[in-house]
Scaffold this active site. Structure first.
Site, short mmCIF file in Angstrom:
data_model
loop_
_atom_site.label_atom_id
_atom_site.label_comp_id
_atom_site.label_asym_id
_atom_site.label_seq_id
_atom_site.Cartn_x
_atom_site.Cartn_y
_atom_site.Cartn_z
N ILE A 17 28.67 -20.84 -47.04
CA ILE A 17 28.45 -21.83 -46.30
C ILE A 17 27.62 -22.48 -45.75
CG2 ILE A 17 28.98 -19.31 -44.87
CD1 ILE A 17 31.13 -21.00 -43.70
N ASN A 30 31.37 -8.63 -37.16
CA ASN A 30 32.44 -8.05 -36.81
C ASN A 30 31.27 -7.44 -35.15
OD1 ASN A 30 28.95 -5.56 -35.94
ND2 ASN A 30 29.17 -6.24 -38.19
N VAL A 39 28.73 -12.14 -45.50
CA VAL A 39 28.67 -13.50 -44.72
C VAL A 39 27.89 -13.03 -43.09
CG1 VAL A 39 30.07 -13.59 -44.04
CG2 VAL A 39 29.16 -16.36 -44.33
N ASP A 40 28.05 -12.31 -42.74
CA ASP A 40 27.11 -12.11 -42.01
C ASP A 40 25.56 -12.15 -41.92
OD1 ASP A 40 26.63 -11.70 -39.39
OD2 ASP A 40 27.33 -9.66 -38.69
N THR A 133 38.02 -10.96 -45.71
CA THR A 133 38.55 -11.01 -46.61
C THR A 133 37.15 -10.11 -47.96
OG1 THR A 133 37.98 -12.91 -48.52
CG2 THR A 133 39.99 -12.53 -47.61
N VAL A 135 34.30 -6.49 -47.21
CA VAL A 135 34.07 -5.40 -46.53
C VAL A 135 35.70 -5.82 -45.88
CG1 VAL A 135 32.79 -3.90 -45.03
CG2 VAL A 135 31.92 -6.13 -46.20
N1 AR6 Z 1 29.22 -18.16 -48.22
C1 AR6 Z 1 30.13 -18.08 -47.46
N2 AR6 Z 1 31.21 -16.89 -47.83
C2 AR6 Z 1 30.49 -15.79 -48.10
C3 AR6 Z 1 29.16 -16.13 -47.33
C4 AR6 Z 1 28.10 -17.28 -47.84
N3 AR6 Z 1 26.62 -17.20 -48.26
N4 AR6 Z 1 28.61 -15.06 -48.66
C5 AR6 Z 1 29.94 -13.68 -48.83
N5 AR6 Z 1 30.64 -14.85 -48.63
P1 AR6 Z 1 32.61 -10.41 -45.63
P2 AR6 Z 1 34.51 -9.83 -44.00
C6 AR6 Z 1 32.46 -14.20 -48.79
O1 AR6 Z 1 32.09 -8.83 -46.05
O2 AR6 Z 1 35.66 -8.91 -44.78
C7 AR6 Z 1 29.91 -7.66 -42.54
O3 AR6 Z 1 29.49 -6.47 -43.09
C8 AR6 Z 1 32.40 -13.01 -49.07
O4 AR6 Z 1 32.54 -13.58 -50.48
O5 AR6 Z 1 30.76 -11.38 -45.34
O6 AR6 Z 1 35.67 -10.45 -42.59
C9 AR6 Z 1 30.44 -7.60 -41.12
O7 AR6 Z 1 29.41 -7.92 -40.11
C10 AR6 Z 1 34.10 -13.15 -48.77
O8 AR6 Z 1 34.88 -13.78 -49.50
O9 AR6 Z 1 33.70 -10.31 -44.18
C11 AR6 Z 1 31.34 -7.27 -40.72
O10 AR6 Z 1 31.19 -6.12 -40.17
C12 AR6 Z 1 33.78 -13.48 -47.02
O11 AR6 Z 1 33.01 -13.89 -46.83
C13 AR6 Z 1 32.01 -7.20 -41.89
O12 AR6 Z 1 31.61 -7.89 -43.41
C14 AR6 Z 1 33.98 -12.28 -46.36
O13 AR6 Z 1 33.12 -11.57 -46.67
C15 AR6 Z 1 33.12 -8.40 -42.31
O14 AR6 Z 1 33.90 -8.02 -42.72
#
Ligand code: AR6
Length: 187
Positions: A17, A30, A39-40, A133, A135
């Protein structure tokens, strides 16, 4: 609204992204707003200290960000006008139907809050990751359905937002979105 009209306003992208052009990107944050993995982590790493500084300022003035709500910061070193940080729900396994519906409602709210905040800040081109989707373990197909329905509902009500980009990092999510958008005649 006809699927052909939505076709011009909804884009499916496979990738990172932080690399895809937009006015604003949405972060799956979060409630602490203090960063994390997934992604965060990628957004804070690329954006640099400015984003963390703005998040801290929001923490100091408004406190934590509730699930389903959204806040906005600068984008630091990234070529976007802003970053919107929203908090999706954590999926707990073994959910009963009521809890499942509540989680879906909160996920929908995270998308709608982000779109409303983008519109309020005059940002017309917005990218979403697949919130919850990773963590937070939300089932990918249900998350995709919820995300697409929320965005379609919003775009049908308001013509301000010109483009919504669903940016899927994982192939599995990309395929799910492709299938659902094709079924709706949007792709
Ligand atoms: N670009 C686009 N999508 C991504 C990227 C990227 N660079 N990196 C990962 N994803 P997650 P959540 C996707 O775990 O489930 C964090 O620690 C990934 O493959 O990032 O909402 C926060 O601080 C997945 O499909 O977010 C919170 O504590 C999607 O982004 C917690 O994780 C979401 O995965 C939030 O969990």
């Amino acid at each position: 609204m006809e699927p052909k009209d939505l076709k011009n306003r909804i884009v499916l992208v496979k990738g990172d992204i932080t690399e895809y052009p937009a006015d604003v990107i949405v972060n799956a944050a979060n409630s602490s707003l203090l960063g994390g993995s997934g992604v965060d982590g990628a957004i804070h790493r690329k954006g640099g200290k400015e984003i963390a500084k703005d998040c801290q300022k929001i923490r100091n003035t408004q406190g934590k960000c509730d699930v389903g709500k959204a806040v906005i910061t600068r984008a630091g070193n990234m070529p976007f006008k802003n970053v919107i940080h929203t908090v999706g729900p954590v999926w707990q396994s073994g959910k009963n139907n009521e809890a499942k519906l509540f989680a879906e409602k909160l996920l929908k709210k995270a998308y709608i809050s982000s779109l409303e905040l983008a519109e309020k800040n005059k940002l017309k081109n917005i990218s979403f990751p697949n919130i919850s989707t990773g963590v937070y373990r939300f089932p990918k197909d249900l998350a995709a359905k919820t995300a697409i329905n929320a965005v379609v509902e919003y775009l049908e009500k308001s013509d301000f937002i010109e483009k919504v980009n669903f940016v899927c990092f994982e192939n599995e999510n990309f395929k799910i979105y492709q299938k659902l958008l094709e079924e709706k005649g949007i792709l």
